[in-house]
Scaffold this motif. Structure first.
Motif, PDB file in Angstrom:
ATOM      1  N   GLU A  52     -82.319   8.249  76.187  1.00 18.61           N
ATOM      2  CA  GLU A  52     -81.542   9.464  75.009  1.00 18.61           C
ATOM      3  C   GLU A  52     -81.013   8.581  74.013  1.00 18.61           C
ATOM      4  OE1 GLU A  52     -78.463  13.170  74.604  1.00 18.61           O
ATOM      5  OE2 GLU A  52     -78.030  12.185  76.858  1.00 18.61           O
ATOM      6  N   TRP A  54     -81.569   5.814  73.061  1.00 20.31           N
ATOM      7  CA  TRP A  54     -82.890   4.850  72.739  1.00 20.31           C
ATOM      8  C   TRP A  54     -83.302   5.404  71.726  1.00 20.31           C
ATOM      9  CZ3 TRP A  54     -84.113  -0.016  71.643  1.00 20.31           C
ATOM     10  CH2 TRP A  54     -85.478   0.028  71.221  1.00 20.31           C
ATOM     11  N   ASN A  55     -83.598   6.727  71.892  1.00 14.91           N
ATOM     12  CA  ASN A  55     -83.922   7.805  70.999  1.00 14.91           C
ATOM     13  C   ASN A  55     -82.969   7.202  69.961  1.00 14.91           C
ATOM     14  OD1 ASN A  55     -86.711   7.878  72.391  1.00 14.91           O
ATOM     15  ND2 ASN A  55     -85.528   9.874  73.578  1.00 14.91           N
ATOM     16  N   GLU A  59     -83.645   6.656  66.164  1.00 17.69           N
ATOM     17  CA  GLU A  59     -83.646   7.863  64.792  1.00 17.69           C
ATOM     18  C   GLU A  59     -82.162   7.156  63.858  1.00 17.69           C
ATOM     19  OE1 GLU A  59     -82.672  11.090  67.462  1.00 17.69           O
ATOM     20  OE2 GLU A  59     -84.697  11.466  67.847  1.00 17.69           O
TER      21      GLU A  59
END
Length: 228
Positions: A52, A54-55, A59
């Motif tokens: 999470e 890393w995302n 973004e």
């Protein structure tokens, strides 16, 4: 001054950083036992949380909390589940860690510890992206030490190691073979799916990173000579 005190001074002079690292892990374990899971649960590495974060980074909206989560990819290595876990880990951690200190110095030992711990966590996260089960333990770094020793033994001719609790010197090939057998067992367990309580993928990831570092960037040990 007694022979024993001279020996202890020499031990701490040569292996002080490694002994401090092992001692720190035992102190943290005793703190775990004293203060309970609430004290250390945020230091364990949870694959789903890491993914999470890393995302969020990809973004462009990462936060301080996300970087703390990334930090668990190293902090988990200082934690252990029970006395058997830390005792078995630290025994082999000492054997291979002390040999690496003798061959490469304590600075490279710390580089290997940090690098292989993170690589082990990254491998585990990559294989269990949605897993909410936390990971802890220095096994990934331990396997990284074993992989590094194997890489050195293949790349150079090493002196026969003699380190406590081995009763006598053994050939580098024999000790490297022990590392090979260990990672092969981990790989077989990983492929069989028998990894509910043990992060075999982390073991393989740490071993692979140690082997790669020893085969590429780590310099020739002073006590070694070119293999024929």
């Amino acid at each position: 001054m007694s022979f024993q005190s001279v020996g202890l001074k020499r031990l701490f002079r040569e292996q002080g950083p490694l002994l401090i690292l092992i001692g720190l892990m035992f102190l943290i374990f005793f703190a775990q036992e004293a203060f309970g899971p609430l004290w250390y649960m945020n230091l364990m590495s949870v694959p789903a949380d890491v993914m999470e974060s890393w995302n969020h980074l990809l973004e462009g909206r990462s936060s301080v909390a996300d970087w703390k989560t990334f930090g668990t990819m190293l902090s988990y290595a200082f934690l252990h589940g029970d006395i058997e876990h830390i005792t078995s880990n630290m025994t082999f951690f000492w054997i291979f860690g002390a040999l690496l200190v003798e061959l490469l110095g304590w600075r490279w030992m710390l580089v290997l510890f940090v690098g292989t711990s993170i690589a082990a966590a990254a491998t585990h996260v990559g294989m269990h992206r949605d897993d909410l089960a936390p990971m802890l333990g220095a096994s990934g770094a331990l396997m990284g030490f074993e992989g590094a020793y194997l890489g050195l033994a293949v790349r150079w001719k090493l002196p026969s190691p003699h380190i406590w609790p081995m009763s006598r010197p053994v050939t580098p090939g024999q000790l490297a073979l022990l590392a090979v057998v260990g990672v092969c067992l981990d790989y077989l367990n990983l492929m069989s799916g028998d990894g509910e309580r043990i992060a075999y993928g982390a073991h393989v990831g740490g071993f692979t990173m140690g082997l790669l570092l020893a085969s590429t960037v780590i310099p020739k040990p002073k006590s070694a000579w070119a293999a024929r």
